[in-house]
Write an enzyme that holds these catalytic residues in place. Sequence first.
Site, short mmCIF file in Angstrom:
data_model
loop_
_atom_site.label_atom_id
_atom_site.label_comp_id
_atom_site.label_asym_id
_atom_site.label_seq_id
_atom_site.Cartn_x
_atom_site.Cartn_y
_atom_site.Cartn_z
CG ASP A 204 1.49 2.58 2.12
OD1 ASP A 204 2.21 3.48 1.65
OD2 ASP A 204 1.94 1.57 2.69
CD GLU A 273 3.19 4.37 -2.15
OE1 GLU A 273 4.26 4.97 -1.94
OE2 GLU A 273 2.73 3.52 -1.36
#
Length: 541
Positions: A204, A273
């Site tokens: 993330d 990401e």
Amino acid sequence: MTATKGDPWWRGAVIYQVYPRSFRDTGGDGIGDLPGITEKLEHIASLGVDALWISPFFLSPMKDFGYDVADYRQVDPMFGSNEDFDDLLARAHDLGLKVMVDMVLCHTSDQHPFFAESRSSRDNDKADWYVWRDAKPDGNPPNNWLSVFGGPAWSWNHTRKQYYLHNFLSSQPALNWNNEEVVEAMLGECRFWLDKGVDGLRLDAIPALVVDPELRDNPPLEDGDSIDVGGAPGSPFRMQNHKYDRDLPHILPLLERLRALTDDYGDRFLLGEVGDVDSIPVSAKYSHGEDRLHSCYTFQLLNALPTAPNLRKLIDRYANEMNGGWPTLAFGNHDVERTVTRWAAHDHLTGDTAAVARLVLAVLVSIRGSVILYQGEELGLTEVDLPFEAIVDPYGLAFWPDYKGRDGSRTPMPWTSEGEALGFSESTPWLPVGPDHAALSVAAQDGTQGTTLHFAKALFAWRQERHAMRCGSLDCAPGPETVLAFSRENDSETVLCVFNLSNAPAEWTAPEGWVPEEDAPQTGVVEGQLPPYGIAFFRRV
């Protein structure tokens, strides 16, 4: 499904994203859970996808719905138990599905034991595990950095008499990855899930992993800066060039550490990401060579204007700037408005949301790269327009009404066409279902020709058998203003992919030497025209 012999499984794979709160509730509390995912794995496998990525299910106070982790090794009781995850993993593997988990490495919850100890004093064993700094002489925060969620990226702690950094909510303190003990501890959290047998890690917000040790102020965002800045519309976060709190040079050795760890386990997949930066070249840098991440996905396609020239420009950027790296592509996820609604809001695509849904799927799985399919995209789910009293996303609560947050794309998966929760739960769901989702449910579409779900299954099955579509090169082809055309090619086959990104017919004739790909699900070309929202595939003869 597996990749062609010689390719790693993730190269050209279709990865199905599960948002566990909204997938299937078996516990009766209105919140999805791990047994619910296990129950519906056959649906995922029936699509013909290769893997599933599960958004965070770890112990958490849920201030950011799981992206604030209090214990990386413990399944939150609302989602089930660690044994439930073991059952899910085993069943997925039995069905031929790979499983990826979502590692939130940049920050923890303020309820994590690491932070509880760190904030207790300035001289404890974990005092330097988070980013702490003294106030300026006038009491203000150490610098001008801003939180994605609005306001300063610093909060005051009265015990330490210092500020701590949080790139997101104040309840998500940033870990200090400049501290070797933190690096070792977080590698250990990754190792725990790799030891369990997961096939990949989704990382993330990875550009925020480390920040400038000197805490220099970010400059303002200038006209012409090529930065894919996040933050809600109207947020001051979008007014800065995040030069010193994103994508610092010393992130690269840390990515190499993560890759070395993953390589110890064999055929695993590291997916980053990438946002708040010029995301395509940064993705190229993060996945360059054989010792960093395997791939990255960006918000470029998530935020893209759905016109043929614009998508062609992005495809060209991926081809020219990825420097040999392998992209991962997504049009939708849990952080953005549903793709069908986003695309159909434009005048040139409005009119037929089901046709838009099929067009979205066809374009997504045809572009060169691995693919993320967000739950419900196989059904053509639309964004749910929730009233303020139903909003729970802190993002939406902070910026309403200019920005309604992310809840509209996180509503429950409709499994049936009856009941308050459409088969998601026996209780009132944590978010209301969409008013038009009953007609789009799995039960309403499965096995019925002409539906988005039927099209999706046929499309994925056809793509799975075409190595050129999974792993081949891509070359853009000329076409009318509304037509996106490109070829996918490997040593043994070439496929020409043609899409009319318009609600009006477009003139199109296949070049000499090409004939329709009869096995592909498509609208085809009729009398020299692509119909509105047209999809056509050709093979070379």
